[in-house]
Write an enzyme that holds these catalytic residues in place. Structure first.
Site, PDB file in Angstrom:
ATOM      1  N   ARG A  60       0.840  -1.212   0.000  1.00 55.92           N
ATOM      2  CA  ARG A  60       0.000   0.000   0.000  1.00 55.92           C
ATOM      3  C   ARG A  60       0.875   1.262   0.000  1.00 55.92           C
ATOM      4  O   ARG A  60       0.551   2.244  -0.662  1.00 55.92           O
ATOM      5  CB  ARG A  60      -0.941  -0.022   1.212  1.00 55.92           C
ATOM      6  CG  ARG A  60      -1.947   1.125   1.200  1.00 55.92           C
ATOM      7  CD  ARG A  60      -3.008   0.956   2.252  1.00 55.92           C
ATOM      8  NE  ARG A  60      -2.453   1.088   3.597  1.00 55.92           N
ATOM      9  CZ  ARG A  60      -3.142   0.879   4.718  1.00 55.92           C
ATOM     10  NH1 ARG A  60      -4.407   0.505   4.659  1.00 55.92           N
ATOM     11  NH2 ARG A  60      -2.587   1.025   5.899  1.00 55.92           N
ATOM     12  N   HIS A 111       5.227  23.381  -6.575  1.00 51.74           N
ATOM     13  CA  HIS A 111       5.932  22.559  -7.564  1.00 51.74           C
ATOM     14  C   HIS A 111       6.666  21.395  -6.877  1.00 51.74           C
ATOM     15  O   HIS A 111       7.663  21.608  -6.186  1.00 51.74           O
ATOM     16  CB  HIS A 111       6.940  23.422  -8.326  1.00 51.74           C
ATOM     17  CG  HIS A 111       7.374  22.821  -9.642  1.00 51.74           C
ATOM     18  ND1 HIS A 111       7.679  21.480  -9.789  1.00 51.74           N
ATOM     19  CD2 HIS A 111       7.536  23.383 -10.856  1.00 51.74           C
ATOM     20  CE1 HIS A 111       8.025  21.240 -11.035  1.00 51.74           C
ATOM     21  NE2 HIS A 111       7.931  22.376 -11.714  1.00 51.74           N
ATOM     22  N   LYS A 159      -2.881   6.837   1.030  1.00 54.75           N
ATOM     23  CA  LYS A 159      -2.715   7.169   2.452  1.00 54.75           C
ATOM     24  C   LYS A 159      -1.777   8.368   2.547  1.00 54.75           C
ATOM     25  O   LYS A 159      -0.595   8.239   2.867  1.00 54.75           O
ATOM     26  CB  LYS A 159      -2.185   5.957   3.216  1.00 54.75           C
ATOM     27  CG  LYS A 159      -2.453   6.040   4.700  1.00 54.75           C
ATOM     28  CD  LYS A 159      -2.370   4.679   5.347  1.00 54.75           C
ATOM     29  CE  LYS A 159      -2.324   4.773   6.858  1.00 54.75           C
ATOM     30  NZ  LYS A 159      -3.513   5.340   7.475  1.00 54.75           N
ATOM     31  N   GLU A 192     -16.397   5.470   5.286  1.00 53.02           N
ATOM     32  CA  GLU A 192     -15.606   4.855   6.357  1.00 53.02           C
ATOM     33  C   GLU A 192     -15.623   5.791   7.549  1.00 53.02           C
ATOM     34  O   GLU A 192     -16.320   6.804   7.533  1.00 53.02           O
ATOM     35  CB  GLU A 192     -14.172   4.615   5.861  1.00 53.02           C
ATOM     36  CG  GLU A 192     -13.448   5.896   5.458  1.00 53.02           C
ATOM     37  CD  GLU A 192     -12.019   5.663   4.996  1.00 53.02           C
ATOM     38  OE1 GLU A 192     -11.405   4.665   5.415  1.00 53.02           O
ATOM     39  OE2 GLU A 192     -11.518   6.499   4.216  1.00 53.02           O
TER      40      GLU A 192
HETATM   41  N1  PMP Z   1      -9.436   4.467   7.036  1.00 50.05           N
HETATM   42  C1  PMP Z   1      -8.638   5.497   7.353  1.00 50.05           C
HETATM   43  C2  PMP Z   1      -9.020   6.860   6.928  1.00 50.05           C
HETATM   44  C3  PMP Z   1      -7.445   5.263   8.065  1.00 50.05           C
HETATM   45  O1  PMP Z   1      -6.642   6.276   8.369  1.00 50.05           O
HETATM   46  C4  PMP Z   1      -7.121   3.941   8.434  1.00 50.05           C
HETATM   47  C5  PMP Z   1      -5.831   3.652   9.133  1.00 50.05           C
HETATM   48  N2  PMP Z   1      -5.760   4.181  10.420  1.00 50.05           N
HETATM   49  C6  PMP Z   1      -8.022   2.915   8.120  1.00 50.05           C
HETATM   50  C7  PMP Z   1      -9.147   3.214   7.405  1.00 50.05           C
HETATM   51  C8  PMP Z   1      -7.741   1.493   8.510  1.00 50.05           C
HETATM   52  O2  PMP Z   1      -6.729   0.954   7.710  1.00 50.05           O
HETATM   53  P1  PMP Z   1      -5.729  -0.153   8.282  1.00 50.05           P
HETATM   54  O3  PMP Z   1      -6.552  -1.282   8.755  1.00 50.05           O
HETATM   55  O4  PMP Z   1      -4.857  -0.498   7.146  1.00 50.05           O
HETATM   56  O5  PMP Z   1      -4.996   0.500   9.408  1.00 50.05           O
END
Ligand code: PMP
Length: 298
Positions: A60, A111, A159, A192
């Site tokens: 990721r 930039h 991320k 989420e």
């Molecule tokens: N959604 C968001 C916005 C996050 O920042 C995270 C991680 N803290 C997750 C979902 C969960 O992802 P993971 O299980 O890979 O930590």
């Protein structure tokens, strides 16, 4: 309304190839990571001194780097070695790694290529997102009015260091007396939570919004789907409305920091009978078992 919080001073931070004490881990004020949030990161658990689901996190991380066109002077193997070194230097058994890549220092202008070479730092610390009682009794969550970023603006799949979208929703959660909020997407469907993925149990099926709904494809989310499927619990990655959540018998969040935590109140409504349900408990127990196994699944 700010509270005193002092980051730990006695940690060893890995910064661009060197382990340094916290006070010496310094980033330029001209860093584009700082000036514009131009960077990406990963949060990885350390259980029993071992990096948990490292491969999936690195995959990721590489995807996030590629998406923002940031090329690091370190290979994946070197980054894994660096994380291991940092765990060792801090004597960490159970903790949390924050791996951060920043576009380097540059001119005052966005930039991205008028910058010096990118920077990487690694923090290894402990983490406790929620009180242990929340894992037994469940947490309260509300829907935020701040919607999740449009995938064609800043894809939640990346991320990135731009967490203001999530932070604005988190402030709404805190104002409502909660620690997490459900974020809807630009179409009004459930996305989420601010720092976690979301699951609901409806009539024996374990459902979670599909990644095309605009959410981070969580590593813990993937594990949860795996555990459920192994138990023969039908799973759906689907489109969900807020009303679908009101009609659910169980809800929980999943995330690296939070692990798996039941939600027993949503928008001031009890979820099911207001107690963590059987599928939630099963998945939590499978998760603990997986941690104990010391093996990666993804
Ligand atoms: N959604 C968001 C916005 C996050 O920042 C995270 C991680 N803290 C997750 C979902 C969960 O992802 P993971 O299980 O890979 O930590």
């Amino acid at each position: 309304m700010t509270q005193d919080y002092t980051p730990k001073a006695n940690l060893k931070i890995w910064l661009d190839g060197r382990l340094v004490p916290t006070a010496e881990a310094k980033i330029s004020v001209f860093s584009h990571g700082l000036l514009y949030g131009d960077g990406v990161f990963e949060g990885i658990r350390v259980y029993g001194g071992r990096l948990f689901e490292c491969r999936a996190h690195l995959e990721r991380f590489a995807n996030s780097l590629n998406a923002i066109r940031l090329q690091l002077p370190w290979t994946n193997d070197q980054i894994v070695e660096a994380m291991k070194e940092t765990i060792k230097a801090n004597g960490t058994k159970d903790g949390y790694i924050r791996l951060v890549a920043l576009r380097g220092a540059g001119t005052l202008g966005i930039h991205p290529f008028r910058t010096v070479s990118p920077q990487v730092f690694i923090i290894c610390d402990t983490i406790q997102m929620y009180e242990p009682s929340m894992y037994e009794k469940g947490m309260s969550v509300v829907t935020a009015s701040t919607i999740r970023n449009h995938p064609n603006a800043l894809a939640p799949q990346i991320k990135s260091l731009n967490y203001l979208n999530n932070i604005l929703a988190k402030i709404e959660a805190i104002d409502a007396g909660c620690l997490e909020a459900v974020m809807l997407n630009h179409e009004g469907y459930v996305g989420e939570c601010t720092g976690d993925n979301l699951f609901a149990v409806q009539n024996g099926r374990l459902r979670t919004p599909a990644t095309h709904c605009g959410l981070l494809g969580g590593i813990t989310r993937r594990l949860v789907l795996h555990f459920a499927q192994k138990r023969g619990i039908p799973t759906d990655e689907c489109t969900m409305t807020r009303a679908d959540l009101y009609f659910s018998q169980e809800m929980f969040i999943s995330g690296t920091g939070a692990e798996i935590c039941p939600i027993t109140q949503f928008d001031k409504r009890p979820v099911g009978d207001g107690k963590p349900g059987p599928i939630t408990k099963q998945v939590m127990s499978d998760f603990r078992g997986h941690i104990r196994s010391g093996e990666d699944l993804l």
